[in-house]
Design a protein around this motif. Structure first.
Motif, PDB file in Angstrom:
ATOM      1  N   LEU A 153      17.847  20.509  64.395  1.00 42.25           N
ATOM      2  CA  LEU A 153      19.092  19.894  63.962  1.00 42.25           C
ATOM      3  C   LEU A 153      19.263  20.023  62.452  1.00 42.25           C
ATOM      4  CD1 LEU A 153      19.240  16.668  66.150  1.00 42.25           C
ATOM      5  CD2 LEU A 153      20.603  18.738  66.385  1.00 42.25           C
ATOM      6  N   HIS A 154      18.157  19.976  61.729  1.00 42.47           N
ATOM      7  CA  HIS A 154      18.241  20.110  60.275  1.00 42.47           C
ATOM      8  C   HIS A 154      18.728  21.496  59.877  1.00 42.47           C
ATOM      9  CE1 HIS A 154      16.872  19.923  56.030  1.00 42.47           C
ATOM     10  NE2 HIS A 154      17.134  18.646  56.179  1.00 42.47           N
ATOM     11  N   ARG A 155      18.540  22.467  60.748  1.00 39.34           N
ATOM     12  CA  ARG A 155      18.990  23.835  60.457  1.00 39.34           C
ATOM     13  C   ARG A 155      20.443  24.065  60.839  1.00 39.34           C
ATOM     14  NH1 ARG A 155      15.430  27.567  63.784  1.00 39.34           N
ATOM     15  NH2 ARG A 155      16.505  29.201  62.590  1.00 39.34           N
ATOM     16  N   GLN A 156      21.060  23.090  61.492  1.00 38.01           N
ATOM     17  CA  GLN A 156      22.443  23.255  61.897  1.00 38.01           C
ATOM     18  C   GLN A 156      23.362  23.231  60.685  1.00 38.01           C
ATOM     19  OE1 GLN A 156      23.476  23.959  65.152  1.00 38.01           O
ATOM     20  NE2 GLN A 156      21.264  24.192  65.318  1.00 38.01           N
ATOM     21  N   SER A 157      24.515  23.882  60.847  1.00 39.93           N
ATOM     22  CA  SER A 157      25.471  23.963  59.750  1.00 39.93           C
ATOM     23  C   SER A 157      26.200  22.639  59.573  1.00 39.93           C
ATOM     24  CB  SER A 157      26.493  25.071  60.032  1.00 39.93           C
ATOM     25  OG  SER A 157      27.297  24.709  61.150  1.00 39.93           O
ATOM     26  N   ILE A 158      26.897  22.521  58.445  1.00 40.00           N
ATOM     27  CA  ILE A 158      27.704  21.335  58.181  1.00 40.00           C
ATOM     28  C   ILE A 158      28.741  21.143  59.274  1.00 40.00           C
ATOM     29  CG2 ILE A 158      29.390  20.343  56.587  1.00 40.00           C
ATOM     30  CD1 ILE A 158      26.571  20.148  55.580  1.00 40.00           C
ATOM     31  N   ALA A 159      29.246  22.250  59.826  1.00 32.53           N
ATOM     32  CA  ALA A 159      30.274  22.164  60.878  1.00 32.53           C
ATOM     33  C   ALA A 159      29.774  21.358  62.069  1.00 32.53           C
ATOM     34  CB  ALA A 159      30.689  23.567  61.326  1.00 32.53           C
ATOM     35  N   PHE A 160      28.491  21.501  62.425  1.00 37.37           N
ATOM     36  CA  PHE A 160      27.947  20.752  63.556  1.00 37.37           C
ATOM     37  C   PHE A 160      28.018  19.253  63.291  1.00 37.37           C
ATOM     38  CE2 PHE A 160      24.184  18.461  65.100  1.00 37.37           C
ATOM     39  CZ  PHE A 160      24.386  18.547  66.465  1.00 37.37           C
ATOM     40  N   PHE A 161      27.647  18.846  62.084  1.00 37.67           N
ATOM     41  CA  PHE A 161      27.594  17.419  61.781  1.00 37.67           C
ATOM     42  C   PHE A 161      28.985  16.823  61.580  1.00 37.67           C
ATOM     43  CE2 PHE A 161      23.411  19.023  60.641  1.00 37.67           C
ATOM     44  CZ  PHE A 161      22.601  18.114  61.305  1.00 37.67           C
ATOM     45  N   THR A 162      29.958  17.636  61.218  1.00 39.55           N
ATOM     46  CA  THR A 162      31.311  17.093  61.098  1.00 39.55           C
ATOM     47  C   THR A 162      31.940  16.860  62.464  1.00 39.55           C
ATOM     48  OG1 THR A 162      32.273  19.327  60.920  1.00 39.55           O
ATOM     49  CG2 THR A 162      31.718  18.197  58.871  1.00 39.55           C
ATOM     50  N   ARG A 163      31.454  17.535  63.489  1.00 39.10           N
ATOM     51  CA  ARG A 163      32.040  17.343  64.812  1.00 39.10           C
ATOM     52  C   ARG A 163      31.163  16.501  65.733  1.00 39.10           C
ATOM     53  NH1 ARG A 163      30.826  23.145  65.083  1.00 39.10           N
ATOM     54  NH2 ARG A 163      28.924  23.461  66.311  1.00 39.10           N
ATOM     55  N   THR A 164      30.023  16.022  65.217  1.00 40.82           N
ATOM     56  CA  THR A 164      29.096  15.235  66.028  1.00 40.82           C
ATOM     57  C   THR A 164      28.889  13.871  65.398  1.00 40.82           C
ATOM     58  OG1 THR A 164      27.941  17.274  66.637  1.00 40.82           O
ATOM     59  CG2 THR A 164      26.814  15.200  67.095  1.00 40.82           C
ATOM     60  N   ARG A 165      28.956  12.840  66.218  1.00 41.17           N
ATOM     61  CA  ARG A 165      28.750  11.485  65.711  1.00 41.17           C
ATOM     62  C   ARG A 165      27.291  11.289  65.310  1.00 41.17           C
ATOM     63  NH1 ARG A 165      30.750   8.103  70.750  1.00 41.17           N
ATOM     64  NH2 ARG A 165      29.253   9.550  71.691  1.00 41.17           N
ATOM     65  N   THR A 166      27.078  10.646  64.157  1.00 44.36           N
ATOM     66  CA  THR A 166      25.720  10.422  63.663  1.00 44.36           C
ATOM     67  C   THR A 166      24.900   9.633  64.677  1.00 44.36           C
ATOM     68  OG1 THR A 166      26.535  10.423  61.404  1.00 44.36           O
ATOM     69  CG2 THR A 166      24.357   9.477  61.773  1.00 44.36           C
ATOM     70  N   GLY A 167      25.474   8.607  65.260  1.00 40.64           N
ATOM     71  CA  GLY A 167      24.756   7.803  66.245  1.00 40.64           C
ATOM     72  C   GLY A 167      24.336   8.603  67.457  1.00 40.64           C
ATOM     73  N   GLU A 168      25.129   9.604  67.827  1.00 40.00           N
ATOM     74  CA  GLU A 168      24.791  10.462  68.962  1.00 40.00           C
ATOM     75  C   GLU A 168      23.516  11.249  68.667  1.00 40.00           C
ATOM     76  OE1 GLU A 168      25.056  12.446  72.617  1.00 40.00           O
ATOM     77  OE2 GLU A 168      26.354  10.823  71.928  1.00 40.00           O
ATOM     78  N   VAL A 169      23.439  11.807  67.462  1.00 38.90           N
ATOM     79  CA  VAL A 169      22.249  12.573  67.074  1.00 38.90           C
ATOM     80  C   VAL A 169      21.024  11.681  67.078  1.00 38.90           C
ATOM     81  CG1 VAL A 169      21.178  13.881  65.207  1.00 38.90           C
ATOM     82  CG2 VAL A 169      23.604  14.214  65.718  1.00 38.90           C
TER      83      VAL A 169
END
Length: 602
Positions: free
Chosen positions: A128-144
């Protein structure tokens, strides 16, 4: 970054979230048991030892019924005290040996299970740390967070005990069945007739629990999101100032109530079916006694054989029930494995190149070129940047100006490679940034944005975060350059003062100056200042600007600002409008041209 990124990222997040949820993918996805088994592959040797111990323990324990039969049929009727003593010693020895083997087996199997859990947790976190910023903008922090804590935590009992439980119960069941046949094959047939319906009912229960487990984890993720959004400092401030505390509590309460229902359904799923099987299992001994008393069976077995067989039969149904229960747990846990594997299977959009160019970051001159760059955010129907070309010689300053949404922050994000261009390229000293290792690029390009994030630790550790080997003198020099040293030393604990959650102990301007010092400590050759002084008052802004002017000498600086007073001295100013560069020049030349920049400066 500034205004460009959040608007697009949030929009993308809403559309992605409604299209396909992670839980829906998980339910639709078939999880390979072979893939789960590969998690245990590095521990084959230890597992072989565990299985050997289990097999030995199971066969040693099978001696007990035969010792019991000898006690009843020979030692007691014959009043053979010597034989009786040896048989009793044998019974105690069997119990002692199996107990000792059980302790060793538990220690090894638990160790293996915890190692597998460790690998899963770290693999998911690393991926997950290697994922792009785009992934985190479309994914809820609590979900991760829910995937890493709730889902992996929910798998712990399965991972740590399933393999050994299967081996132990299977070995015990086989050994018991063999012993039962050795005692009486006729009674064995009576005992085993219950197996087909038990297996059928267990498979139905397992399917029920798998579906409920997926729904439960989905609800846990929603609950985690509510906690993250509602109990963070920003969330609490928002709810208090907007008066939304009641609705937030109602949302949490409703989610928690739904979770109660799902937990109850998970625990009770198939309980009536399994209870029916327990009644049948309990009735088998009565049937065995009846069978032993029938005329056709009269005289074919001794009392000792009947008692020993009944003990074995009871011992058989325990591992059989255990195997069926493990099957239910394993099947229901597939929903958890699906959610974890879904994250592990995410493609890495921004990654190190297969054949990176070797560079020495301190030796980089910092000549930046943006060559015919076009970029479009996923899910958007228009380009955020369109055919942008800019040349920024090493050691010079480029200022990006324009209205909100014009593409300034997006362009800066491409320089730091938070995204990759849809077309064109960004180069530093002639090297495409996509050909550099991400660690090298991070050492070359430093970013200070208006959204400052500080860790919940001391000021010193916040600064040392970017350079673990930095000395105290280097830390203080960077703080002086950012005009924050005097404030820090005036704190009760100086540089050892804890900044609080997300740095909320400090004002916006103070946090920003700490962030500036943190970036300057790395001494990057290219500086990206995205509204870096937007939260500073006029006097402090001037002081920081003077520090930047001194530190910008010899390095390339990209400055994004709405207040044009901060970019007057830039070597080059580029005016962006709807993703296109419409004007370039110095402050004086652009004002004299009386174009878009002059209108912004008016």
């Amino acid at each position: 970054m500034a205004s460009d990124l959040p608007s697009r990222g949030h929009g993308e997040g809403r559309s992605s979230r409604r299209t396909v949820t992670a839980a829906e993918k998980a339910q639709a996805k078939s999880v390979s048991l072979r893939r789960i088994g590969r998690l245990f592959a590095p521990y084959r040797g230890l597992l072989a030892i565990v299985i050997s111990i289990i097999v030995a323990s199971s066969f040693v324990s099978m001696a007990s019924p035969f010792l019991l039969r000898a006690v009843i049929d020979r030692a007691l009727p014959g009043r053979d005290l010597r034989l009786l003593v040896w048989l009793v010693i044998g019974m105690v020895a069997v119990a002692a040996v199996t107990s000792a083997l059980g302790v060793v087996q538990t220690w090894i199997s638990t160790r293996v299970g915890q190692q597998v859990m460790h690998v899963l947790r770290t693999s998911v976190f690393q991926h997950l740390h290697r994922q792009s910023i785009a992934f985190f903008t479309r994914t809820r922090t609590g979900e991760v967070q829910s995937r890493i804590t709730n889902d992996i935590g929910g798998m712990e009992s399965v991972v740590t005990s399933t393999a050994t439980s299967i081996a132990a119960n299977l070995t015990t069941a086989v050994a018991t069945a063999v012993a039962m046949v050795a005692l009486s094959w006729r009674l064995s047939l009576v005992s085993l007739v219950v197996l087909p319906p038990a297996i059928y009912l267990t498979r139905r229960v397992a399917r029920m629990r798998r579906a409920i487990t997926a729904a439960r984890q989905r609800e846990l993720a929603d609950l985690n999101v509510t906690i993250e959004e509602g109990l963070s400092i920003s969330g609490v401030q928002l709810s208090k100032t907007m008066g939304t505390g009641g609705s937030l509590i109602s949302r949490f309460t409703a989610s928690s109530a739904r979770l109660i229902d799902l937990e109850l359904r998970s625990e009770l799923a198939g309980r009536w079916r399994m209870a029916s099987m327990s009644v049948i299992f309990a009735a088998i001994p009565a049937v065995i006694y009846l069978a032993a008393g029938l005329p056709v069976s009269a005289g074919t077995m001794t009392i000792g054989t009947l008692v020993a067989f009944t003990a074995l039969q009871s011992g058989l149904f325990r591992p059989l029930t255990g195997l069926l229960s493990v099957g239910v747990s394993l099947t229901s846990s597939l929903a958890l494995f699906a959610r974890i594997f879904e994250y592990l299977d995410l493609p890495v959009e921004i990654d190190d190149p297969a054949d990176p160019v070797d560079v020495d970051p301190p030796a980089v001159a910092g000549h930046l070129r943006i060559e015919d760059v076009t970029f479009r955010y996923a899910g958007n129907d228009r380009d955020a940047l369109s055919r942008v070309t800019l040349d920024v010689p090493a050691g010079t300053t480029l200022a990006l100006v324009g209205e909100t949404g014009s593409g300034k922050s997006t362009l800066a994000a491409l320089v730091a490679r938070l995204y990759d261009p849809t077309a064109g390229r960004v180069t530093i000293d002639g090297i495409d940034v996509r050909d550099l290792r991400l660690t090298d690029l991070a050492a070359i390009v430093g970013v200070v944005s208006q959204e400052t994030y500080l860790l919940h630790t001391t000021v010193r550790e916040n600064l040392r975060y970017v350079k673990p080997d930095a000395t105290d003198d280097q830390i203080e020099d960077a703080a002086r350059a950012a005009q924050i040293h005097d404030l820090i030393v005036g704190l009760p604990d100086g540089y050892d003062t804890v900044v609080g959650s997300r740095g909320h102990r400090f004002s916006g301007g103070e946090k920003q100056r700490i962030a500036i010092a943190r970036t300057l400590l790395r001494d990057p050759r290219v500086l990206v200042l995205d509204e870096a002084t937007s939260a500073l008052d006029t006097q402090t802004e001037r002081a920081v600007q003077r520090a930047f002017e001194a530190l910008a000498e010899g390095r390339t600086t990209i400055t994004i600002a709405h207040r044009l007073s901060t970019v007057r001295g830039a070597d080059q100013i580029a005016v962006l409008d709807h993703g296109r560069v419409v004007e370039t020049g110095t402050h004086t030349s652009l004002v004299n041209d009386n174009g878009r920049y002059a209108a912004l400066a008016a």
